[in-house]
Design a protein around this motif. Sequence first.
Motif, PDB file in Angstrom:
ATOM      1  N   ARG A   1       0.809  -1.210   0.000  1.00 31.13           N
ATOM      2  CA  ARG A   1       0.000   0.000   0.000  1.00 31.13           C
ATOM      3  C   ARG A   1       0.847   1.266   0.000  1.00 31.13           C
ATOM      4  O   ARG A   1       0.416   2.312  -0.471  1.00 31.13           O
ATOM      5  CB  ARG A   1      -0.920   0.015   1.223  1.00 31.13           C
ATOM      6  CG  ARG A   1      -2.062  -0.989   1.145  1.00 31.13           C
ATOM      7  CD  ARG A   1      -2.995  -0.801   2.310  1.00 31.13           C
ATOM      8  NE  ARG A   1      -4.127  -1.724   2.255  1.00 31.13           N
ATOM      9  CZ  ARG A   1      -5.157  -1.694   3.095  1.00 31.13           C
ATOM     10  NH1 ARG A   1      -5.184  -0.772   4.050  1.00 31.13           N
ATOM     11  NH2 ARG A   1      -6.127  -2.555   2.987  1.00 31.13           N
ATOM     12  N   CYS A   2       2.065   1.181   0.545  1.00 31.18           N
ATOM     13  CA  CYS A   2       2.935   2.355   0.606  1.00 31.18           C
ATOM     14  C   CYS A   2       3.350   2.838  -0.774  1.00 31.18           C
ATOM     15  O   CYS A   2       3.674   4.011  -0.945  1.00 31.18           O
ATOM     16  CB  CYS A   2       4.194   2.039   1.422  1.00 31.18           C
ATOM     17  SG  CYS A   2       3.881   1.690   3.153  1.00 31.18           S
ATOM     18  N   PHE A   3       3.367   1.940  -1.758  1.00 35.69           N
ATOM     19  CA  PHE A   3       3.884   2.279  -3.085  1.00 35.69           C
ATOM     20  C   PHE A   3       2.823   2.076  -4.166  1.00 35.69           C
ATOM     21  O   PHE A   3       3.139   1.836  -5.320  1.00 35.69           O
ATOM     22  CB  PHE A   3       5.114   1.419  -3.391  1.00 35.69           C
ATOM     23  CG  PHE A   3       6.120   1.403  -2.276  1.00 35.69           C
ATOM     24  CD1 PHE A   3       6.924   2.506  -2.043  1.00 35.69           C
ATOM     25  CD2 PHE A   3       6.241   0.313  -1.445  1.00 35.69           C
ATOM     26  CE1 PHE A   3       7.834   2.515  -1.009  1.00 35.69           C
ATOM     27  CE2 PHE A   3       7.155   0.310  -0.404  1.00 35.69           C
ATOM     28  CZ  PHE A   3       7.949   1.410  -0.184  1.00 35.69           C
TER      29      PHE A   3
ATOM     30  N   SER B   1       7.936   5.264  -9.719  1.00 31.60           N
ATOM     31  CA  SER B   1       9.047   5.171 -10.667  1.00 31.60           C
ATOM     32  C   SER B   1       9.108   3.825 -11.373  1.00 31.60           C
ATOM     33  O   SER B   1       9.771   3.713 -12.410  1.00 31.60           O
ATOM     34  CB  SER B   1      10.373   5.445  -9.956  1.00 31.60           C
ATOM     35  OG  SER B   1      10.572   4.530  -8.890  1.00 31.60           O
ATOM     36  N   LYS B   2       8.457   2.791 -10.836  1.00 30.43           N
ATOM     37  CA  LYS B   2       8.483   1.480 -11.474  1.00 30.43           C
ATOM     38  C   LYS B   2       7.452   1.374 -12.593  1.00 30.43           C
ATOM     39  O   LYS B   2       7.484   0.434 -13.372  1.00 30.43           O
ATOM     40  CB  LYS B   2       8.235   0.387 -10.435  1.00 30.43           C
ATOM     41  CG  LYS B   2       9.255   0.387  -9.288  1.00 30.43           C
ATOM     42  CD  LYS B   2       9.129  -0.829  -8.406  1.00 30.43           C
ATOM     43  CE  LYS B   2       9.725  -2.042  -9.084  1.00 30.43           C
ATOM     44  NZ  LYS B   2       9.761  -3.216  -8.172  1.00 30.43           N
ATOM     45  N   GLN B   3       6.533   2.330 -12.656  1.00 31.88           N
ATOM     46  CA  GLN B   3       5.492   2.296 -13.677  1.00 31.88           C
ATOM     47  C   GLN B   3       5.541   3.482 -14.628  1.00 31.88           C
ATOM     48  O   GLN B   3       4.935   3.434 -15.698  1.00 31.88           O
ATOM     49  CB  GLN B   3       4.107   2.241 -13.010  1.00 31.88           C
ATOM     50  CG  GLN B   3       3.855   0.991 -12.189  1.00 31.88           C
ATOM     51  CD  GLN B   3       2.455   0.971 -11.604  1.00 31.88           C
ATOM     52  OE1 GLN B   3       1.664   1.899 -11.793  1.00 31.88           O
ATOM     53  NE2 GLN B   3       2.134  -0.091 -10.889  1.00 31.88           N
ATOM     54  N   GLN B   4       6.272   4.548 -14.246  1.00 33.03           N
ATOM     55  CA  GLN B   4       6.211   5.772 -15.033  1.00 33.03           C
ATOM     56  C   GLN B   4       7.555   6.482 -14.989  1.00 33.03           C
ATOM     57  O   GLN B   4       8.189   6.570 -13.929  1.00 33.03           O
ATOM     58  CB  GLN B   4       5.115   6.679 -14.453  1.00 33.03           C
ATOM     59  CG  GLN B   4       4.750   7.872 -15.284  1.00 33.03           C
ATOM     60  CD  GLN B   4       3.636   8.673 -14.624  1.00 33.03           C
ATOM     61  OE1 GLN B   4       3.704   9.011 -13.447  1.00 33.03           O
ATOM     62  NE2 GLN B   4       2.593   8.974 -15.380  1.00 33.03           N
TER      63      GLN B   4
ATOM     64  N   THR C   1       9.730  11.918 -16.873  1.00 33.56           N
ATOM     65  CA  THR C   1       9.220  12.808 -17.924  1.00 33.56           C
ATOM     66  C   THR C   1       7.703  12.733 -18.007  1.00 33.56           C
ATOM     67  O   THR C   1       7.009  13.754 -18.043  1.00 33.56           O
ATOM     68  CB  THR C   1       9.845  12.448 -19.277  1.00 33.56           C
ATOM     69  OG1 THR C   1      11.269  12.546 -19.191  1.00 33.56           O
ATOM     70  CG2 THR C   1       9.339  13.375 -20.371  1.00 33.56           C
ATOM     71  N   MET C   2       7.164  11.512 -18.018  1.00 31.05           N
ATOM     72  CA  MET C   2       5.708  11.346 -18.072  1.00 31.05           C
ATOM     73  C   MET C   2       5.052  11.821 -16.780  1.00 31.05           C
ATOM     74  O   MET C   2       3.910  12.292 -16.789  1.00 31.05           O
ATOM     75  CB  MET C   2       5.360   9.883 -18.344  1.00 31.05           C
ATOM     76  CG  MET C   2       5.788   9.390 -19.714  1.00 31.05           C
ATOM     77  SD  MET C   2       5.172  10.464 -21.057  1.00 31.05           S
ATOM     78  CE  MET C   2       3.401  10.377 -20.819  1.00 31.05           C
ATOM     79  N   HIS C   3       5.769  11.691 -15.677  1.00 31.12           N
ATOM     80  CA  HIS C   3       5.250  12.205 -14.410  1.00 31.12           C
ATOM     81  C   HIS C   3       5.085  13.728 -14.480  1.00 31.12           C
ATOM     82  O   HIS C   3       4.055  14.269 -14.054  1.00 31.12           O
ATOM     83  CB  HIS C   3       6.204  11.818 -13.279  1.00 31.12           C
ATOM     84  CG  HIS C   3       5.793  12.316 -11.934  1.00 31.12           C
ATOM     85  ND1 HIS C   3       4.601  11.973 -11.329  1.00 31.12           N
ATOM     86  CD2 HIS C   3       6.431  13.149 -11.057  1.00 31.12           C
ATOM     87  CE1 HIS C   3       4.517  12.564 -10.150  1.00 31.12           C
ATOM     88  NE2 HIS C   3       5.606  13.280  -9.959  1.00 31.12           N
TER      89      HIS C   3
END
Length: 370
Positions: free
Chosen positions: A60-62, A281-284, A287-289
């Motif tokens: 849940r933290c991430f 950061s593991k999914q995006q 730059t997209m963020h």
Amino acid sequence: MAGLGASIAESDPDHLNIEEYLAAESIQQAPKKLQLSDLLNISPTLTEAAGAIVDDSFTRCFKSNSEEPWNWNIYLFPLWCFGVVIRYGFLFPLRVAILAAGWIVFFAGFLPVRFLWTENNKWKRIIERKLVEMMCCVFVASWTGVVKYHGPRPSMRPQQVFVANHTSMIDFIILEQMAAFAVIMQKHPGWVGFIQKTILESVGCIWFNRTEAKDREIVTRKLREHAQGADNNPLLIFPEGTCVNNQYTVMFKKGAFELGCAVCPVAIKYNKIFVDAFWNSKQQSFTMHLVRLMTSWAVVCDVWYLEPQYLRPGETPIEFAERVRDLIAARAGLKKVPWDGYLKYYRPSPKLTERKQQIFAESVLQHLEK
């Protein structure tokens, strides 16, 4: 009941009555119930495992918060479409233009100072700091950032370090626009790495790589040296070591709390009414963020500068870190969990696994002996 007793009497050569039969059945079943009870109570590990399945507080933290749909009816859907047109057709191009103009002004002033001004004196460092602060202000403007700062602004004094909870890399930008901190940050590839090497090193930032064990020793030494310097920018450290979703706070690393310096806690809380600022950061990519932030209505957050804290007599750095984490969690309204944030990137160490196995084996042996 009488028929049942008669049938038992006929089938039993000793002619047991119904009470004796039921008593005998309960005696035979008693060991089975006892064995089941022993299995359920064999170790707290079973309870811990069941709790992890029911309520996995580490995951849940991430985890990014899923947005609840609000444009599901005929009245709200046209309003949502109008908002999309405004955000992507008007605000986003305007924000890109603001960001581009900011970079042009920044490089026009930074490149001559950084590479042509050979003498490394006080005025050069001041100009570089002001330019970095200006560029961070431009970034915040490109998100229509609404940031409320509470408490006294940080001052440039030796023997102090600032620590904050970590939601996204924009935490650094939001704090940097008020004071040129020297941040401790993970090395990044691409254009972020280019900015780290060419721009942020001018304010004394320190980089590390999680996969390199030698980097930890080097960073520890650089931290101590930087904290002792009278003219250095104040240190900013995110002791969680990773981005957390602004609802929880994971374990603080003790490195910032064993420098012998005053620790100044900073609590950051984002309002998710317009956008969730958590960077997964593991999914995006970053730059997209940034694109997601620039296509939202606004980034709204509060920043609290709390009272400096000092190591108490007899207090260990780990206890000091937990005490500071309590202050930040209470001020920002975050839930504390006992997890190490690095488990997001690495598997648990063999020592931790073997210790859990040993505890479970000892519990089994104790119950078997009983």
